[in-house]
Design a protein around this motif. Structure first.
Motif, mmCIF file in Angstrom:
data_model
loop_
_atom_site.group_PDB
_atom_site.id
_atom_site.type_symbol
_atom_site.label_atom_id
_atom_site.label_comp_id
_atom_site.label_asym_id
_atom_site.label_seq_id
_atom_site.Cartn_x
_atom_site.Cartn_y
_atom_site.Cartn_z
ATOM 1 N N LEU A 61 0.828 -1.206 0.000
ATOM 2 C CA LEU A 61 0.000 0.000 0.000
ATOM 3 C C LEU A 61 0.860 1.252 0.000
ATOM 4 O O LEU A 61 0.631 2.180 -0.788
ATOM 5 N N PHE A 62 1.863 1.299 0.870
ATOM 6 C CA PHE A 62 2.718 2.480 0.932
ATOM 7 C C PHE A 62 3.497 2.669 -0.366
ATOM 8 O O PHE A 62 3.711 3.808 -0.809
ATOM 9 N N ALA A 63 3.934 1.589 -0.972
ATOM 10 C CA ALA A 63 4.642 1.701 -2.246
ATOM 11 C C ALA A 63 3.737 2.299 -3.315
ATOM 12 O O ALA A 63 4.164 3.141 -4.124
ATOM 13 N N GLU A 64 2.461 1.884 -3.338
ATOM 14 C CA GLU A 64 1.519 2.434 -4.310
ATOM 15 C C GLU A 64 1.239 3.910 -4.043
ATOM 16 O O GLU A 64 1.168 4.720 -4.973
ATOM 17 N N LEU A 65 1.101 4.274 -2.776
ATOM 18 C CA LEU A 65 0.883 5.677 -2.434
ATOM 19 C C LEU A 65 2.077 6.528 -2.862
ATOM 20 O O LEU A 65 1.912 7.666 -3.320
ATOM 21 N N GLY A 66 3.275 5.967 -2.703
ATOM 22 C CA GLY A 66 4.465 6.711 -3.095
ATOM 23 C C GLY A 66 4.510 7.009 -4.575
ATOM 24 O O GLY A 66 4.958 8.086 -4.994
ATOM 25 N N THR A 67 4.029 6.071 -5.395
ATOM 26 C CA THR A 67 4.050 6.288 -6.850
ATOM 27 C C THR A 67 3.032 7.336 -7.288
ATOM 28 O O THR A 67 3.146 7.882 -8.385
ATOM 29 N N GLN A 68 2.051 7.617 -6.448
ATOM 30 C CA GLN A 68 1.017 8.587 -6.807
ATOM 31 C C GLN A 68 1.425 10.022 -6.511
ATOM 32 O O GLN A 68 0.718 10.966 -6.872
ATOM 33 N N ILE A 69 2.553 10.193 -5.848
ATOM 34 C CA ILE A 69 3.008 11.533 -5.480
ATOM 35 C C ILE A 69 3.946 12.047 -6.558
ATOM 36 O O ILE A 69 4.964 11.423 -6.869
#
Length: 695
Positions: A61-69
């Motif tokens: 989840l955190f990896a996916e959130l990071g790609t959205q920034i």
């Protein structure tokens, strides 16, 4: 580097202030970082710095959130503080450990190392009974190019997959490069066979099954099958066995006995015996087979320095430790080049060879020794800075060992166990066999009260034997120096409940450490690190004996020479890979620098007089680092120029053995009493005199 901690819905008693003091950082405690407080993570990523997230469950989840920034390129690092201590029974006392784990997560990633590449086009060889082989082929046939090798069973009549048969001569190789050699000794040519079953119906002994293999023990030689197959011509009992070979990328072996008997089979090979063909492992194998198409890389786990290798010198094999212990059979003896040979494609990275290597000729490359040492020092220093006492390092594998620790942590959360004790610091490594005595003693020198290795079913039996031997040596050193308590243990936990009991006992094993902590960095060379550890432990030892007797297998010790047998031929000097044995250019002497001796045994095996024996020990006097004379003799002087060129005993022994030989009489015998220069001059003078006489 921002650090984000979360008490996971208030299930962990985290103290943000004490953790922050240990890390020299202001920390904010979150409770739902992966949900309502995810904005804090996004803000941290926007800073452009590396981010440490104290949660591994929501890593995806955190990896996916990071790609959205937008613009976020910094790596995100994850560390588990929940199952490793936050959910333990004594979690309130675990802040020093959790601080140590967070500090270690901030360390730089290991430096890149050379890689080994595998290329697989998905050509799969399935070996086993035809019916079972076709059943598995049907599951993976859409993704893989399947060939079946079968000698028994009955399959479907529809020819979906190529089927070959015969007697397997050899199966070798690895992922992308398996080679099968077999002899086609079946009377029925499966390529010509149309599966019309005329031969099956015609055979009066029912010696032919639907696998179209002839059971020669049942066959009575009526040859009704040959007449029934007259048109196709697929059956010929007079056909000589034909040798075949083919290459495959993957192998699925359904036989009861595997094609590879070593503990760690090659990558790309899967053994699924009959009792496992319908269980959960079968599904796991199918998934892995389907994934193994393409190009893959793995680290080249080892580095080899031939000049340090104690395996072979002067056509004598001394140390065979790495060859004997390798569970993948990736190491072999190259006697022609007087060294070992490591196949990087077969190496699985266990590192056991580097652990038992006495000289450091084989070293573990990923991570490097220095990187491992930095992590140990960071964990122990941070733990001590945060107020922790009597730290225990628990080394475990990154796969089954990690899973077992996490299973225990989850069990502790629901009251089914005590969990990982507050003073036990989990330390994941690629494989527990990759660490040895130099790193363990370094940990004690830097403040660890105990070092434990967690063994699961992953380890080969010879690994555990080698680790226990090394632990006995390390413990003997510390006991001899007066450090009280037990400092090393090998845990053989198979379940979370086993591990829970073992860790509760482990937490109370508090071996003494030096009052002053060592601050040296672990060196790339194994022997250098070992010497640094020994020097520090000896300097601060409660007891200062002259020497410590060590068990067999110790990498330090002395050489004992039988002076009555030794002729000072010095063949042992040329054989020694560590420059422990030396001569003296000024006099006939054999000398030993005991600090350099690795107890490999090459000198003993090279000695023609069998005058050398090994004695494992740790000498603690200054003489350990200085040349010491083991044997010396009177020099033998040349009868022509009086220059010394050998030993009196050696020359007299040679003269005694050759005096009765017809080739060494008169002048020829006298030449043996001359130095090399005078011998040449004497031969040349004799030849000139002979020519003058002839003229």
């Amino acid at each position: 580097m921002p650090t984000l901690i979360c008490d996971c819905n208030k299930t962990m008693p985290l103290d943000a202030k004490s953790l922050g003091r240990a890390l020299d950082e202001d920390l904010t405690l979150h409770s739902t970082l992966c949900r309502r407080e995810a904005g804090a993570f996004q803000q941290a990523v926007k800073t452009g710095a590396d981010v440490v997230v104290a949660c591994t469950q929501e890593k995806r989840l955190f990896a996916e959130l990071g790609t959205q920034i937008e613009g976020a390129i910094s790596p995100i690092r994850f560390v588990n503080i929940r199952e490793t201590g936050g959910w333990s029974r004594d979690a309130k006392s675990a802040m020093p450990k959790l601080a140590a784990l967070l500090a270690a997560a901030k360390l730089p990633e290991p430096e890149p190392v050379p890689t080994v590449t595998y290329k697989s086009a998905g050509r799969l060889l399935v070996i086993g009974p035809l019916e079972e082989a076709e059943r598995f082929a049907a599951v993976v046939g859409d993704a893989l190019d399947v060939v079946i090798f079968s000698r028994g069973g009955s399959g479907a009549q529809e020819r979906k997959y190529p089927v070959v048969g015969g007697r397997i001569e050899s199966l070798t190789g690895w992922l992308g490069a398996f080679q099968l050699k077999w002899s086609q000794d079946n009377a029925i040519d499966l390529d010509l066979c149309t599966r019309c079953n005329a031969c099956v119906a015609a055979c009066p002994e029912q010696a032919i099954g639907l696998d179209y293999q002839v059971d020669l023990q049942a066959c009575k030689g009526h040859r009704d099958c040959v007449r029934a197959c007259d048109v196709a011509g697929a059956i010929d009992f007079a056909r000589e066995p034909v040798a075949h070979d083919d290459t495959f990328d993957l192998v699925l072996d359904l036989r009861r006995q595997p094609g590879f008997l070593q503990h760690a089979p090659p990558q790309g090979y899967f053994h699924l015996p009959p009792e496992q063909e319908n269980g959960p492992r079968a599904l796991d194998v199918v998934i892995k087979l389907r994934e193994l198409v393409g190009e893959f890389e793995k680290p080249k786990f080892f580095a080899y320095k031939q000049k340090l290798c104690a395996h072979s010198r002067n056509e004598k094999v001394g140390c065979n430790a790495c060859v004997d212990i390798c569970s993948a059979e990736a190491i072999s003896s190259d006697k022609a080049r007087q060294q070992i040979k490591v196949n990087p494609n077969l190496c699985v990275g266990c590192g056991a060879c580097t652990t038992v290597c006495p000289t450091g000729a084989l070293t573990y490359a990923y991570p490097r020794a220095g990187e491992q040492g930095t992590k140990v020092r960071t964990l122990l220093n941070t733990y001590e800075k945060a107020g922790g006492a009597a730290p225990v390092l628990l080394l475990h594998s990154q796969e089954r060992g990690q899973a077992l620790v996490e299973e225990l942590g989850r069990a502790a959360r629901v009251g089914a166990g005590a969990g990982v004790p507050a003073n036990v610091i989990p330390f994941p490594v690629w494989h527990v066999a990759s660490t040895g005595i130099e790193l363990w003693l370094t940990a004690v020198a830097q403040g660890a009260s105990h070092v434990a290795l967690l063994a699961t079913h992953e380890e080969a039996p010879q690994y555990l034997d080698a680790l226990e031997t090394q632990m006995q040596v390390a413990q003997a050193i510390l006991e001899g120096l007066g450090y009280e308590g037990t400092h090393f243990s090998l845990l053989r936990s198979r379940s979370p409940s086993d591990l829970d009991q073992d860790l509760q006992l482990l937490a109370r094993r508090r071996g003494a450490a030096p009052r002053e902590r060592a601050r040296y960095a672990v060196a790339a060379e194994k022997r250098t690190t070992l010497e640094l550890a020994l020097d520090h432990l000896v300097e601060h030892a409660p007891r200062q004996p002259e020497s410590i007797a060590l068990p067999a297998g110790a990498p330090v010790g002395q050489i004992l020479v039988d002076k009555d047998k030794c002729t000072l031929c010095l063949s042992c000097v040329s054989a020694c890979p560590a420059s422990a044995l030396q001569d003296n250019p000024q006099a006939p002497q054999l000398r030993l620098v005991e600090k350099n001796c690795v107890q490999c045994g090459l000198c003993a095996k090279t000695c023609p007089e069998q005058a050398i024996t090994l004695q494992p020990r740790l000498l603690l006097t200054p003489e350990r680092k200085q040349p010491r004379v083991l044997n010396e003799a009177k020099p033998y002087s040349c009868i022509r120029c009086s220059k010394p060129f050998g030993t009196l005993k050696g020359i007299e022994n040679m003269l005694g053995k050759l005096a009765g030989h017809s080739m060494f009489q008169g002048a020829a015998l006298d030449r043996l009493k001359m130095c090399g220069d005078c011998r040449v001059i004497d031969i040349y003078s004799a030849e000139n005199e002979s020519r003058i006489t002839d003229l």
